[in-house]
Design a protein around this motif. Structure first.
Motif, PDB file in Angstrom:
ATOM      1  N   ALA A  74     -30.055 -32.035  60.457  1.00  0.00           N
ATOM      2  CA  ALA A  74     -29.721 -32.244  59.054  1.00  0.00           C
ATOM      3  C   ALA A  74     -29.747 -33.717  58.648  1.00  0.00           C
ATOM      4  CB  ALA A  74     -28.340 -31.659  58.748  1.00  0.00           C
ATOM      5  N   ASP A  75     -29.601 -34.620  59.633  1.00  0.00           N
ATOM      6  CA  ASP A  75     -29.570 -36.054  59.322  1.00  0.00           C
ATOM      7  C   ASP A  75     -29.945 -36.817  60.594  1.00  0.00           C
ATOM      8  OD1 ASP A  75     -27.252 -36.011  60.968  1.00  0.00           O
ATOM      9  OD2 ASP A  75     -26.000 -35.622  59.221  1.00  0.00           O
ATOM     10  N   ASN A  76     -29.610 -38.086  60.631  1.00  0.00           N
ATOM     11  CA  ASN A  76     -29.926 -38.901  61.801  1.00  0.00           C
ATOM     12  C   ASN A  76     -28.779 -38.929  62.813  1.00  0.00           C
ATOM     13  OD1 ASN A  76     -32.504 -39.686  60.872  1.00  0.00           O
ATOM     14  ND2 ASN A  76     -31.601 -41.279  59.588  1.00  0.00           N
ATOM     15  N   GLY A  77     -27.793 -38.066  62.637  1.00  0.00           N
ATOM     16  CA  GLY A  77     -26.639 -38.048  63.517  1.00  0.00           C
ATOM     17  C   GLY A  77     -26.812 -37.122  64.705  1.00  0.00           C
ATOM     18  N   PHE A  78     -25.675 -36.729  65.272  1.00  0.00           N
ATOM     19  CA  PHE A  78     -25.664 -35.899  66.471  1.00  0.00           C
ATOM     20  C   PHE A  78     -24.675 -34.753  66.314  1.00  0.00           C
ATOM     21  CE2 PHE A  78     -27.034 -40.078  67.772  1.00  0.00           C
ATOM     22  CZ  PHE A  78     -28.079 -39.832  68.647  1.00  0.00           C
ATOM     23  N   ILE A  79     -24.912 -33.706  67.064  1.00  0.00           N
ATOM     24  CA  ILE A  79     -23.955 -32.607  67.227  1.00  0.00           C
ATOM     25  C   ILE A  79     -23.394 -32.751  68.626  1.00  0.00           C
ATOM     26  CG2 ILE A  79     -23.647 -30.105  67.264  1.00  0.00           C
ATOM     27  CD1 ILE A  79     -26.194 -29.929  65.508  1.00  0.00           C
ATOM     28  N   ALA A  93     -34.530 -28.823  74.042  1.00  0.00           N
ATOM     29  CA  ALA A  93     -35.532 -29.765  73.537  1.00  0.00           C
ATOM     30  C   ALA A  93     -34.941 -30.717  72.498  1.00  0.00           C
ATOM     31  CB  ALA A  93     -36.709 -29.006  72.929  1.00  0.00           C
ATOM     32  N   GLY A  94     -33.795 -30.335  71.921  1.00  0.00           N
ATOM     33  CA  GLY A  94     -33.175 -31.167  70.901  1.00  0.00           C
ATOM     34  C   GLY A  94     -32.127 -32.114  71.431  1.00  0.00           C
ATOM     35  N   MET A  95     -31.929 -32.167  72.765  1.00  0.00           N
ATOM     36  CA  MET A  95     -30.949 -33.095  73.323  1.00  0.00           C
ATOM     37  C   MET A  95     -31.434 -34.529  73.192  1.00  0.00           C
ATOM     38  SD  MET A  95     -29.230 -31.475  76.760  1.00  0.00           S
ATOM     39  CE  MET A  95     -30.733 -31.612  77.714  1.00  0.00           C
ATOM     40  N   HIS A  96     -30.494 -35.440  72.946  1.00  0.00           N
ATOM     41  CA  HIS A  96     -30.872 -36.857  72.928  1.00  0.00           C
ATOM     42  C   HIS A  96     -31.069 -37.337  74.354  1.00  0.00           C
ATOM     43  CE1 HIS A  96     -27.052 -38.486  74.469  1.00  0.00           C
ATOM     44  NE2 HIS A  96     -26.437 -37.626  73.710  1.00  0.00           N
ATOM     45  N   SER A  97     -31.871 -38.384  74.520  1.00  0.00           N
ATOM     46  CA  SER A  97     -32.140 -38.898  75.861  1.00  0.00           C
ATOM     47  C   SER A  97     -31.407 -40.205  76.094  1.00  0.00           C
ATOM     48  CB  SER A  97     -33.639 -39.116  76.036  1.00  0.00           C
ATOM     49  OG  SER A  97     -34.142 -39.980  75.044  1.00  0.00           O
ATOM     50  N   GLN A 103     -24.980 -23.505  83.401  1.00  0.00           N
ATOM     51  CA  GLN A 103     -24.113 -23.298  82.241  1.00  0.00           C
ATOM     52  C   GLN A 103     -23.924 -24.563  81.414  1.00  0.00           C
ATOM     53  OE1 GLN A 103     -20.529 -20.905  83.780  1.00  0.00           O
ATOM     54  NE2 GLN A 103     -21.030 -19.940  81.840  1.00  0.00           N
ATOM     55  N   ILE A 104     -24.048 -25.723  82.024  1.00  0.00           N
ATOM     56  CA  ILE A 104     -23.819 -26.979  81.312  1.00  0.00           C
ATOM     57  C   ILE A 104     -25.082 -27.833  81.351  1.00  0.00           C
ATOM     58  CG2 ILE A 104     -22.418 -29.073  81.181  1.00  0.00           C
ATOM     59  CD1 ILE A 104     -20.167 -27.578  82.540  1.00  0.00           C
ATOM     60  N   HIS A 105     -25.465 -28.322  80.182  1.00  0.00           N
ATOM     61  CA  HIS A 105     -26.667 -29.142  80.064  1.00  0.00           C
ATOM     62  C   HIS A 105     -26.337 -30.420  79.302  1.00  0.00           C
ATOM     63  CE1 HIS A 105     -29.267 -25.740  81.310  1.00  0.00           C
ATOM     64  NE2 HIS A 105     -28.346 -25.018  80.693  1.00  0.00           N
ATOM     65  N   GLY A 106     -26.729 -31.545  79.880  1.00  0.00           N
ATOM     66  CA  GLY A 106     -26.498 -32.815  79.225  1.00  0.00           C
ATOM     67  C   GLY A 106     -25.060 -33.284  79.376  1.00  0.00           C
ATOM     68  N   VAL A 107     -24.844 -34.565  79.103  1.00  0.00           N
ATOM     69  CA  VAL A 107     -23.511 -35.161  79.178  1.00  0.00           C
ATOM     70  C   VAL A 107     -23.311 -36.032  77.952  1.00  0.00           C
ATOM     71  CG1 VAL A 107     -23.429 -35.170  81.704  1.00  0.00           C
ATOM     72  CG2 VAL A 107     -24.394 -37.128  80.498  1.00  0.00           C
ATOM     73  N   PRO A 108     -22.031 -36.256  77.570  1.00  0.00           N
ATOM     74  CA  PRO A 108     -21.801 -37.188  76.454  1.00  0.00           C
ATOM     75  C   PRO A 108     -22.388 -38.554  76.798  1.00  0.00           C
ATOM     76  CG  PRO A 108     -19.814 -35.941  76.956  1.00  0.00           C
ATOM     77  CD  PRO A 108     -20.786 -35.663  78.058  1.00  0.00           C
ATOM     78  N   ARG A 109     -23.139 -39.108  75.877  1.00  0.00           N
ATOM     79  CA  ARG A 109     -23.768 -40.402  76.113  1.00  0.00           C
ATOM     80  C   ARG A 109     -23.189 -41.441  75.161  1.00  0.00           C
ATOM     81  NH1 ARG A 109     -28.828 -39.550  78.676  1.00  0.00           N
ATOM     82  NH2 ARG A 109     -28.631 -37.623  79.870  1.00  0.00           N
ATOM     83  N   LYS A 110     -23.149 -42.692  75.598  1.00  0.00           N
ATOM     84  CA  LYS A 110     -22.673 -43.771  74.750  1.00  0.00           C
ATOM     85  C   LYS A 110     -23.685 -44.013  73.641  1.00  0.00           C
ATOM     86  CE  LYS A 110     -20.980 -48.534  74.895  1.00  0.00           C
ATOM     87  NZ  LYS A 110     -20.656 -49.685  75.760  1.00  0.00           N
ATOM     88  N   ARG A 111     -23.201 -43.973  72.395  1.00  0.00           N
ATOM     89  CA  ARG A 111     -24.072 -44.187  71.246  1.00  0.00           C
ATOM     90  C   ARG A 111     -23.465 -45.271  70.371  1.00  0.00           C
ATOM     91  NH1 ARG A 111     -23.718 -38.508  71.495  1.00  0.00           N
ATOM     92  NH2 ARG A 111     -22.311 -38.430  69.732  1.00  0.00           N
TER      93      ARG A 111
END
Length: 308
Positions: A174-179, A304-308, A126-134
């Protein structure tokens, strides 16, 4: 009687280019989407046609077996096999699928159409990925608000909607940011961004937040919502910006709305506090025509769109 081909479903000749297939799918998906009054069976047929024809390998296999599509032993990638895997018609008075029902994977794992490349054990999470420091500056505040959102959604939304899949940290198309977060359930996708503000009363006028003469600009989520809707025509995409209070009170800060602004109206992005977010997201995800569905191709593309 020969069943309609995948090309028929999209209204295309067998010589259609990849660009023509993509354009036809977007057009047909909008026309047949159940959220817009379309026929669920027709929408599934259009979605399957695109899944097969948009991939060069599966399209090649389909084209080679095209002439034998009606043979009893030639069911791979056929519209007939997909229809057979769909839920049987409901009897009069029988309730439709509920968001609390056991998730149904579309396409079903083990079927001929399950060619998304997404492993079943991943799709069941149910959960994929974690908040990452950016970045460097303000990272602490970002981590805090994203952690509050993950906690809120995982405790208040996911347990009641088994089909819901949360994906954290998506690159914005839409840009170089994140959702910050995406919630997928059925054929609906909620995009969620957040802010961390002090307690008190804020007024939302549809563009900016106001408090004591101060104007607060929320994150620009609308461009990402519009772009994701273009990229995922099979989904109903809507955005939310949740305003968290530092102490975790779900009802703070209080969000008032300017006279003439309808907080329950149709808008690409809604600005809410945590309590209202839970209520609106549940309503959005559970009121679709197939809320217990996990649409595997859409989930695969989100992952596939998650940041690494």
């Amino acid at each position: 009687m020969t069943p309609p081909s995948h090309y028929d479903a999209l209204g295309l000749p067998v010589t259609a280019t990849a660009q023509q297939i993509k354009a036809a799918y977007r057009r047909q998906a909008r026309a047949t989407h159940p959220d817009h009054g379309g026929d669920p069976a027709e929408f599934r047929r259009v979605s399957l046609a695109y899944e097969v024809l948009s991939n060069p390998q599966t399209r090649s296999r389909y084209d080679r077996s095209y002439g034998a599509a009606t043979a009893p032993d030639a069911r791979t990638d056929s519209a007939e096999s997909f229809a057979a895997s769909a839920a049987p018609p409901r009897a009069p008075g029988q309730r439709g699928p509920s968001a609390s029902d056991t998730p149904v994977f579309v396409p079903a794992y083990g079927s001929a159409e399950a060619s998304t490349g997404l492993a079943e054990n991943i799709a069941r999470q149910q959960i994929h990925g974690v908040p990452r420091k950016r970045g460097i500056f303000g990272a602490g505040a970002r981590l805090r608000r994203e952690a509050l959102s993950v906690q809120l959604l995982s405790r208040q939304i996911l347990p009641s909607i088994p089909s819901a899949r949360m994906v954290n940290g998506l690159h914005s198309p839409a840009d170089n940011g994140f959702i910050d977060h995406a919630l997928l359930a059925g054929y609906r996708l909620a995009l969620i961004d957040s802010m961390l503000l002090p307690r008190g009363n804020f007024r939302w006028d549809g563009r900016t937040l106001h408090k004591d003469g101060r104007v607060v600009e929320p994150p620009q989520l609308a461009p990402a919502v519009r772009r994701m809707q273009e990229l995922f025509p099979e989904l109903n995409v809507t955005g939310w910006i949740v305003i968290h209070s530092a102490d975790g009170n779900l009802h703070e800060p209080v969000i008032d709305y300017t006279r003439g602004y309808d907080p329950d109206g149709i808008a690409p992005v809604h600005v809410v506090n945590a309590a209202r977010l839970v209520r609106e997201i549940k309503q959005f995800l559970t009121s679709g025509p197939a809320p217990n569905t996990v649409h595997v191709p859409s989930l695969a593309r989100l992952l596939a769109g998650m940041h690494s």
